[in-house]
Write a protein that holds these residues in place. Sequence first.
Motif, PDB file in Angstrom:
ATOM      1  N   LYS A  34       0.845  -1.199   0.000  1.00 46.07           N
ATOM      2  CA  LYS A  34       0.000   0.000   0.000  1.00 46.07           C
ATOM      3  C   LYS A  34       0.870   1.234   0.000  1.00 46.07           C
ATOM      4  O   LYS A  34       1.922   1.243   0.624  1.00 46.07           O
ATOM      5  CB  LYS A  34      -0.894   0.026   1.247  1.00 46.07           C
ATOM      6  N   PRO A  35       0.445   2.268  -0.720  1.00 47.38           N
ATOM      7  CA  PRO A  35      -0.826   2.363  -1.408  1.00 47.38           C
ATOM      8  C   PRO A  35      -0.851   1.699  -2.782  1.00 47.38           C
ATOM      9  O   PRO A  35      -1.842   1.111  -3.163  1.00 47.38           O
ATOM     10  CB  PRO A  35      -1.061   3.864  -1.520  1.00 47.38           C
ATOM     11  N   ASP A  36       0.257   1.764  -3.554  1.00 44.95           N
ATOM     12  CA  ASP A  36       0.216   1.218  -4.912  1.00 44.95           C
ATOM     13  C   ASP A  36       1.598   0.851  -5.454  1.00 44.95           C
ATOM     14  O   ASP A  36       1.819   0.876  -6.649  1.00 44.95           O
ATOM     15  CB  ASP A  36      -0.469   2.199  -5.867  1.00 44.95           C
ATOM     16  N   LEU A  37       2.511   0.514  -4.579  1.00 43.79           N
ATOM     17  CA  LEU A  37       3.869   0.179  -5.014  1.00 43.79           C
ATOM     18  C   LEU A  37       4.012  -1.314  -5.247  1.00 43.79           C
ATOM     19  O   LEU A  37       3.324  -2.120  -4.634  1.00 43.79           O
ATOM     20  CB  LEU A  37       4.885   0.608  -3.958  1.00 43.79           C
ATOM     21  N   LEU A  38       4.924  -1.667  -6.127  1.00 45.50           N
ATOM     22  CA  LEU A  38       5.265  -3.067  -6.371  1.00 45.50           C
ATOM     23  C   LEU A  38       6.726  -3.261  -5.996  1.00 45.50           C
ATOM     24  O   LEU A  38       7.590  -2.499  -6.431  1.00 45.50           O
ATOM     25  CB  LEU A  38       5.070  -3.428  -7.843  1.00 45.50           C
ATOM     26  N   VAL A  39       6.981  -4.281  -5.183  1.00 46.12           N
ATOM     27  CA  VAL A  39       8.358  -4.596  -4.798  1.00 46.12           C
ATOM     28  C   VAL A  39       8.656  -6.030  -5.193  1.00 46.12           C
ATOM     29  O   VAL A  39       7.799  -6.904  -5.057  1.00 46.12           O
ATOM     30  CB  VAL A  39       8.599  -4.385  -3.286  1.00 46.12           C
ATOM     31  N   PRO A  40       9.846  -6.305  -5.710  1.00 46.03           N
ATOM     32  CA  PRO A  40      10.177  -7.679  -6.081  1.00 46.03           C
ATOM     33  C   PRO A  40      10.213  -8.571  -4.845  1.00 46.03           C
ATOM     34  O   PRO A  40      10.675  -8.156  -3.788  1.00 46.03           O
ATOM     35  CB  PRO A  40      11.548  -7.576  -6.727  1.00 46.03           C
ATOM     36  N   ASN A 143      -4.450  13.202  -2.815  1.00 47.66           N
ATOM     37  CA  ASN A 143      -3.253  13.068  -3.651  1.00 47.66           C
ATOM     38  C   ASN A 143      -1.980  13.271  -2.829  1.00 47.66           C
ATOM     39  O   ASN A 143      -1.004  12.541  -2.994  1.00 47.66           O
ATOM     40  CB  ASN A 143      -3.290  14.050  -4.824  1.00 47.66           C
ATOM     41  N   SER A 144      -1.983  14.245  -1.931  1.00 46.41           N
ATOM     42  CA  SER A 144      -0.812  14.482  -1.079  1.00 46.41           C
ATOM     43  C   SER A 144      -0.567  13.295  -0.166  1.00 46.41           C
ATOM     44  O   SER A 144       0.571  12.845   0.010  1.00 46.41           O
ATOM     45  CB  SER A 144      -1.016  15.743  -0.234  1.00 46.41           C
ATOM     46  N   GLY A 149       2.062   8.187   1.632  1.00 47.10           N
ATOM     47  CA  GLY A 149       2.005   6.728   1.758  1.00 47.10           C
ATOM     48  C   GLY A 149       3.055   6.035   0.914  1.00 47.10           C
ATOM     49  O   GLY A 149       3.714   5.086   1.361  1.00 47.10           O
ATOM     50  N   ARG A 150       3.233   6.502  -0.320  1.00 47.40           N
ATOM     51  CA  ARG A 150       4.240   5.905  -1.204  1.00 47.40           C
ATOM     52  C   ARG A 150       5.639   6.050  -0.623  1.00 47.40           C
ATOM     53  O   ARG A 150       6.422   5.105  -0.600  1.00 47.40           O
ATOM     54  CB  ARG A 150       4.196   6.573  -2.577  1.00 47.40           C
ATOM     55  N   LEU A 151       5.956   7.263  -0.191  1.00 40.67           N
ATOM     56  CA  LEU A 151       7.292   7.514   0.341  1.00 40.67           C
ATOM     57  C   LEU A 151       7.542   6.739   1.630  1.00 40.67           C
ATOM     58  O   LEU A 151       8.625   6.188   1.834  1.00 40.67           O
ATOM     59  CB  LEU A 151       7.490   9.014   0.577  1.00 40.67           C
ATOM     60  N   GLU A 187      -6.563   6.675   6.506  1.00 39.42           N
ATOM     61  CA  GLU A 187      -7.304   6.595   5.246  1.00 39.42           C
ATOM     62  C   GLU A 187      -6.989   5.325   4.456  1.00 39.42           C
ATOM     63  O   GLU A 187      -7.436   5.173   3.312  1.00 39.42           O
ATOM     64  CB  GLU A 187      -7.044   7.842   4.411  1.00 39.42           C
ATOM     65  N   GLY A 188      -6.223   4.412   5.032  1.00 32.82           N
ATOM     66  CA  GLY A 188      -5.956   3.126   4.390  1.00 32.82           C
ATOM     67  C   GLY A 188      -4.890   3.153   3.319  1.00 32.82           C
ATOM     68  O   GLY A 188      -4.815   2.247   2.499  1.00 32.82           O
ATOM     69  N   LEU A 189      -4.042   4.181   3.330  1.00 28.76           N
ATOM     70  CA  LEU A 189      -3.002   4.292   2.316  1.00 28.76           C
ATOM     71  C   LEU A 189      -1.678   3.675   2.760  1.00 28.76           C
ATOM     72  O   LEU A 189      -0.695   3.731   2.032  1.00 28.76           O
ATOM     73  CB  LEU A 189      -2.787   5.762   1.946  1.00 28.76           C
ATOM     74  N   LEU A 190      -1.642   3.109   3.965  1.00 23.07           N
ATOM     75  CA  LEU A 190      -0.446   2.441   4.469  1.00 23.07           C
ATOM     76  C   LEU A 190      -0.845   1.110   5.074  1.00 23.07           C
ATOM     77  O   LEU A 190      -1.931   0.977   5.628  1.00 23.07           O
ATOM     78  CB  LEU A 190       0.226   3.272   5.576  1.00 23.07           C
TER      79      LEU A 190
END
Length: 191
Positions: A34-40, A143-144, A149-151, A187-190
């Motif tokens: 979460k939120p939308d990253l892909l890790v090997p 969006n912020s 969450g991504r970082l 908000e469920g982004l992590l």
Amino acid sequence: MNEQMPSTPIADRWGMVVDRQPIESNPENYAVVKPDLLVPLEVRGFVTWAAHPEVKFEARLRWGKKFSYILEFVSITSSEGISTSDMHSYSIPKLIAGMATGTVLLPLPGGEEESYVHLEQLLGLADLEAMRERIHEEGPVTNSLLWVGRLYAYGRAVGENPNVLVMSVLDLPQRTATRWISRARTEGLLD
């Protein structure tokens, strides 16, 4: 999926040379974070430090249940041998972070076929400053918080301090970054 891995600022900062084995483009080889990253799920390769090119580390990382990589295997070879005192100059957490950076993918919106970009490439773009300004102006909107969450997820995945990464990349004060991280989690982004 893009198999070309970018240079990694983390590895460069520590004077590491990382030679990773290519990761197959099959989505089954990646975990969604979460939120939308892909890790090997697995990263294999070799690491040398510029200060000690005669010493080579072979390592294999596996994606763990705590949203970070686990060092599953490490082998050290040296043409000159390694003393106990020499071993103190090498950092296993830095080895893991150097191996993991440059592997995290972010899906790109639009298009019929899914396409991806390495998160590190986005963070190195010239318009990072414009993104910061937009995030500062908009405040903690969806969006912020998505970028927070991504970082945060990225920092945790590669072994960086996620709070510090959010603060430094988005140029936020510590209290603001902490509140926004908490809000992104709410908000469920992590994970």
